[in-house]
Design a protein around this motif. Structure first.
Motif, PDB file in Angstrom:
ATOM      1  N   ALA A  12      16.972  12.171   1.566  1.00  0.00           N
ATOM      2  CA  ALA A  12      15.620  11.621   1.483  1.00  0.00           C
ATOM      3  C   ALA A  12      15.142  11.161   2.849  1.00  0.00           C
ATOM      4  O   ALA A  12      15.942  10.757   3.710  1.00  0.00           O
ATOM      5  CB  ALA A  12      15.579  10.466   0.492  1.00  0.00           C
ATOM      6  N   TYR A  13      13.824  11.205   3.019  1.00  0.00           N
ATOM      7  CA  TYR A  13      13.196  10.825   4.285  1.00  0.00           C
ATOM      8  C   TYR A  13      12.030   9.883   4.016  1.00  0.00           C
ATOM      9  O   TYR A  13      11.304  10.031   3.033  1.00  0.00           O
ATOM     10  CB  TYR A  13      12.684  12.061   5.026  1.00  0.00           C
ATOM     11  N   PHE A  14      11.867   8.924   4.901  1.00  0.00           N
ATOM     12  CA  PHE A  14      10.739   8.003   4.894  1.00  0.00           C
ATOM     13  C   PHE A  14       9.898   8.307   6.119  1.00  0.00           C
ATOM     14  O   PHE A  14      10.396   8.298   7.245  1.00  0.00           O
ATOM     15  CB  PHE A  14      11.250   6.556   4.936  1.00  0.00           C
ATOM     16  N   ILE A  15       8.628   8.619   5.910  1.00  0.00           N
ATOM     17  CA  ILE A  15       7.718   8.977   6.993  1.00  0.00           C
ATOM     18  C   ILE A  15       6.625   7.932   7.048  1.00  0.00           C
ATOM     19  O   ILE A  15       5.991   7.635   6.025  1.00  0.00           O
ATOM     20  CB  ILE A  15       7.111  10.375   6.785  1.00  0.00           C
ATOM     21  N   SER A  16       6.380   7.341   8.221  1.00  0.00           N
ATOM     22  CA  SER A  16       5.362   6.300   8.301  1.00  0.00           C
ATOM     23  C   SER A  16       4.674   6.298   9.661  1.00  0.00           C
ATOM     24  O   SER A  16       5.253   6.702  10.672  1.00  0.00           O
ATOM     25  CB  SER A  16       5.958   4.918   8.013  1.00  0.00           C
ATOM     26  N   ALA A  17       3.423   5.824   9.651  1.00  0.00           N
ATOM     27  CA  ALA A  17       2.652   5.699  10.889  1.00  0.00           C
ATOM     28  C   ALA A  17       3.175   4.513  11.692  1.00  0.00           C
ATOM     29  O   ALA A  17       3.422   3.442  11.149  1.00  0.00           O
ATOM     30  CB  ALA A  17       1.171   5.514  10.562  1.00  0.00           C
ATOM     31  N   SER A  18       3.320   4.716  13.003  1.00  0.00           N
ATOM     32  CA  SER A  18       3.882   3.675  13.856  1.00  0.00           C
ATOM     33  C   SER A  18       3.044   3.537  15.123  1.00  0.00           C
ATOM     34  O   SER A  18       2.080   4.265  15.334  1.00  0.00           O
ATOM     35  CB  SER A  18       5.333   4.020  14.205  1.00  0.00           C
ATOM     36  N   ARG A  19       3.415   2.556  15.940  1.00  0.00           N
ATOM     37  CA  ARG A  19       2.753   2.306  17.228  1.00  0.00           C
ATOM     38  C   ARG A  19       1.237   2.236  17.055  1.00  0.00           C
ATOM     39  O   ARG A  19       0.496   2.982  17.682  1.00  0.00           O
ATOM     40  CB  ARG A  19       3.162   3.366  18.252  1.00  0.00           C
ATOM     41  N   ASP A  20       0.806   1.313  16.185  1.00  0.00           N
ATOM     42  CA  ASP A  20      -0.623   1.164  15.891  1.00  0.00           C
ATOM     43  C   ASP A  20      -1.237   2.473  15.426  1.00  0.00           C
ATOM     44  O   ASP A  20      -2.369   2.817  15.779  1.00  0.00           O
ATOM     45  CB  ASP A  20      -1.386   0.607  17.090  1.00  0.00           C
ATOM     46  N   ASN A  21      -0.477   3.222  14.643  1.00  0.00           N
ATOM     47  CA  ASN A  21      -0.885   4.496  14.032  1.00  0.00           C
ATOM     48  C   ASN A  21      -0.912   5.659  15.022  1.00  0.00           C
ATOM     49  O   ASN A  21      -1.306   6.773  14.645  1.00  0.00           O
ATOM     50  CB  ASN A  21      -2.254   4.396  13.356  1.00  0.00           C
ATOM     51  N   ALA A  22      -0.510   5.457  16.262  1.00  0.00           N
ATOM     52  CA  ALA A  22      -0.587   6.532  17.250  1.00  0.00           C
ATOM     53  C   ALA A  22       0.385   7.666  16.946  1.00  0.00           C
ATOM     54  O   ALA A  22       0.108   8.830  17.257  1.00  0.00           O
ATOM     55  CB  ALA A  22      -0.312   5.982  18.653  1.00  0.00           C
ATOM     56  N   TYR A  71      10.295  -0.971  14.702  1.00  0.00           N
ATOM     57  CA  TYR A  71       9.021  -0.286  14.869  1.00  0.00           C
ATOM     58  C   TYR A  71       8.005  -0.696  13.801  1.00  0.00           C
ATOM     59  O   TYR A  71       8.367  -1.045  12.669  1.00  0.00           O
ATOM     60  CB  TYR A  71       9.216   1.232  14.796  1.00  0.00           C
ATOM     61  N   MET A  72       6.728  -0.593  14.161  1.00  0.00           N
ATOM     62  CA  MET A  72       5.659  -0.766  13.189  1.00  0.00           C
ATOM     63  C   MET A  72       5.768   0.344  12.135  1.00  0.00           C
ATOM     64  O   MET A  72       6.212   1.450  12.427  1.00  0.00           O
ATOM     65  CB  MET A  72       4.295  -0.688  13.872  1.00  0.00           C
ATOM     66  N   SER A  73       5.330   0.018  10.906  1.00  0.00           N
ATOM     67  CA  SER A  73       5.371   1.001   9.821  1.00  0.00           C
ATOM     68  C   SER A  73       4.177   0.771   8.909  1.00  0.00           C
ATOM     69  O   SER A  73       4.113  -0.240   8.214  1.00  0.00           O
ATOM     70  CB  SER A  73       6.686   0.863   9.038  1.00  0.00           C
ATOM     71  N   ARG A  74       3.234   1.703   8.903  1.00  0.00           N
ATOM     72  CA  ARG A  74       2.031   1.565   8.087  1.00  0.00           C
ATOM     73  C   ARG A  74       1.983   2.668   7.033  1.00  0.00           C
ATOM     74  O   ARG A  74       2.909   2.807   6.252  1.00  0.00           O
ATOM     75  CB  ARG A  74       0.791   1.519   8.986  1.00  0.00           C
ATOM     76  N   ASP A  75       0.894   3.443   6.964  1.00  0.00           N
ATOM     77  CA  ASP A  75       0.797   4.492   5.937  1.00  0.00           C
ATOM     78  C   ASP A  75       2.096   5.278   5.868  1.00  0.00           C
ATOM     79  O   ASP A  75       2.640   5.705   6.899  1.00  0.00           O
ATOM     80  CB  ASP A  75      -0.343   5.446   6.266  1.00  0.00           C
ATOM     81  N   CYS A  76       2.569   5.526   4.646  1.00  0.00           N
ATOM     82  CA  CYS A  76       3.910   6.088   4.509  1.00  0.00           C
ATOM     83  C   CYS A  76       4.018   7.034   3.321  1.00  0.00           C
ATOM     84  O   CYS A  76       3.168   7.068   2.439  1.00  0.00           O
ATOM     85  CB  CYS A  76       4.936   4.965   4.367  1.00  0.00           C
ATOM     86  N   THR A  77       5.109   7.786   3.317  1.00  0.00           N
ATOM     87  CA  THR A  77       5.465   8.607   2.172  1.00  0.00           C
ATOM     88  C   THR A  77       6.981   8.767   2.131  1.00  0.00           C
ATOM     89  O   THR A  77       7.684   8.439   3.103  1.00  0.00           O
ATOM     90  CB  THR A  77       4.773   9.982   2.224  1.00  0.00           C
ATOM     91  N   LEU A  78       7.475   9.289   1.018  1.00  0.00           N
ATOM     92  CA  LEU A  78       8.879   9.658   0.862  1.00  0.00           C
ATOM     93  C   LEU A  78       8.964  11.150   0.565  1.00  0.00           C
ATOM     94  O   LEU A  78       8.064  11.727  -0.050  1.00  0.00           O
ATOM     95  CB  LEU A  78       9.527   8.898  -0.298  1.00  0.00           C
ATOM     96  N   GLU A 118       0.816  -1.205   0.000  1.00  0.00           N
ATOM     97  CA  GLU A 118       0.000   0.000   0.000  1.00  0.00           C
ATOM     98  C   GLU A 118       0.854   1.262   0.000  1.00  0.00           C
ATOM     99  O   GLU A 118       1.984   1.263   0.462  1.00  0.00           O
ATOM    100  CB  GLU A 118      -0.921   0.000   1.228  1.00  0.00           C
ATOM    101  N   ARG A 119       0.270   2.337  -0.545  1.00  0.00           N
ATOM    102  CA  ARG A 119       0.887   3.661  -0.584  1.00  0.00           C
ATOM    103  C   ARG A 119       2.327   3.630  -1.131  1.00  0.00           C
ATOM    104  O   ARG A 119       3.266   4.131  -0.484  1.00  0.00           O
ATOM    105  CB  ARG A 119       0.835   4.325   0.797  1.00  0.00           C
ATOM    106  N   PRO A 120       2.536   3.069  -2.304  1.00  0.00           N
ATOM    107  CA  PRO A 120       3.888   3.033  -2.874  1.00  0.00           C
ATOM    108  C   PRO A 120       4.382   4.429  -3.243  1.00  0.00           C
ATOM    109  O   PRO A 120       3.651   5.231  -3.813  1.00  0.00           O
ATOM    110  CB  PRO A 120       3.706   2.168  -4.126  1.00  0.00           C
ATOM    111  N   LYS A 121       5.632   4.708  -2.897  1.00  0.00           N
ATOM    112  CA  LYS A 121       6.273   5.987  -3.213  1.00  0.00           C
ATOM    113  C   LYS A 121       7.621   5.702  -3.859  1.00  0.00           C
ATOM    114  O   LYS A 121       8.326   4.763  -3.458  1.00  0.00           O
ATOM    115  CB  LYS A 121       6.474   6.838  -1.958  1.00  0.00           C
ATOM    116  N   VAL A 122       7.988   6.509  -4.842  1.00  0.00           N
ATOM    117  CA  VAL A 122       9.214   6.277  -5.608  1.00  0.00           C
ATOM    118  C   VAL A 122      10.037   7.559  -5.673  1.00  0.00           C
ATOM    119  O   VAL A 122       9.502   8.645  -5.919  1.00  0.00           O
ATOM    120  CB  VAL A 122       8.891   5.796  -7.040  1.00  0.00           C
ATOM    121  N   LEU A 123      11.354   7.425  -5.485  1.00  0.00           N
ATOM    122  CA  LEU A 123      12.296   8.521  -5.668  1.00  0.00           C
ATOM    123  C   LEU A 123      13.396   8.079  -6.632  1.00  0.00           C
ATOM    124  O   LEU A 123      13.732   6.888  -6.701  1.00  0.00           O
ATOM    125  CB  LEU A 123      12.946   8.932  -4.347  1.00  0.00           C
TER     126      LEU A 123
END
Length: 302
Positions: free
Chosen positions: A159-169, A144-151, A91-96
């Motif tokens: 470059a940075y990877f940003i993702s939802a963690s800790r059950d999205n908290a 860590y958990m890693s769900r919804d994400c972006t680059l 889900e939410r694939p991002k490419v650089l």
């Protein structure tokens, strides 16, 4: 195709529905490449390209259940099917594009296709923007958990990877290694307990903005944004943007084009077969004095 309606499921130049949900766009050699989720058949990520953002040519299913898998220096789990032989979720694939290695690097959210307990980051790469990407597996950054994400790629190539963690908290911000093939440092754990997902980042006028959604499943909700003077600096608290449904959308990414900011969002149809009715929105986005303003339009603001 000259007019694209917000909320509609758009078609490519062959009159086929465009399947590029939760994705991103990359400008390379004069072409805009649009990558996104494609959940049909044995596909995971598809790629389209356009010169004008209106007329889209299908290029390739760049990741499928049968894609080539190859390990990398990160210890990952290599699998594109689960134990029962079913599809996983990417889900939410991002490419650089990495100018130093001349490779296109993809990060995404990985789940096993049965539940959402994996909460991992997936990694793939290719030497062309629309070629067959090699899948390098999934892992949990620093455990860590890693769900919804972006680059996000800064002006200096960092470059940075940003993702939802800790059950999205929380939202985690990782600085990537110089080849974009691993995380190098966890630089932020943002907005603990505020449950934000669907991050999208842009730099405008020297200010960094991050737009996110609340966690309400397929239903749209109040979008919020924050700002900072640097990716690794102190981020502001969250401020509302748009209306209580972010104009019936959830952030996918923000594109810069001809001095303008374009907010691309998904208007989800729902789960199951309803997913395939999901449409797209493109709203004009304005950034000034550390404020983001989103304006609703009936037509895609291209």
């Amino acid at each position: 195709m000259s007019i694209l309606k917000n909320g509609a499921l758009w078609e490519d130049q062959d009159k086929n529905p465009i399947h590029a949900h939760g994705g991103c766009m990359l400008l390379h050699d004069g072409w805009y490449y649009w990558y996104g989720e494609d959940r049909r058949e044995q596909f995971y990520v598809s790629c389209y390209r356009s010169k004008d953002l209106k007329n889209w040519e299908f290029r390739n299913h760049i990741l499928t259940a049968g894609s080539k898998m190859e390990g990398c220096r990160v210890r990952t789990t290599l699998c594109l099917k689960n134990e029962e032989g079913g599809k996983v979720n990417l889900e939410r694939p991002k490419v650089l594009y990495n100018k130093e290695t001349k490779k296109f690097v993809l990060w995404a959210h990985y789940e096993n296709g049965k539940d959402y307990r994996e909460a991992a980051a997936a990694l793939a790469s290719c030497e062309s923007p629309d070629g067959d990407f090699i899948y390098h597996g999934h892992f949990n950054p620093y455990g860590y958990m890693s769900r919804d994400c972006t680059l996000f790629q800064d002006d200096d190539g960092t470059a940075y990877f940003i993702s939802a963690s800790r059950d999205n908290a929380d939202l985690h911000v990782y600085r990537l290694a110089d080849d974009y093939m691993n995380v190098e440092a966890l630089v932020h754990r943002l907005w603990q307990g505020e449950y934000r997902e669907a991050p999208a980042v842009v730099k405008a006028g020297g200010v960094y903005y991050m737009l996110t959604s609340f966690c309400t499943g397929w239903a749209p909700n109040q979008g919020k944004y924050a700002f900072a003077d640097s990716m690794q600096g102190r981020w502001s608290r969250l401020f509302p943007i748009g209306d209580e449904t972010t104009y019936e959308s959830q952030p996918a990414f923000i594109l810069k084009k001809d001095g303008r900011l374009l907010y691309f969002g998904d208007r989800w149809g729902g789960g199951g077969e309803k997913y395939f009715t999901s449409g797209y929105t493109v709203y004009p986005l304005e950034a000034e004095n550390k404020q983001l303003i989103l304006r609703r339009t009936e037509e895609a603001a291209l």
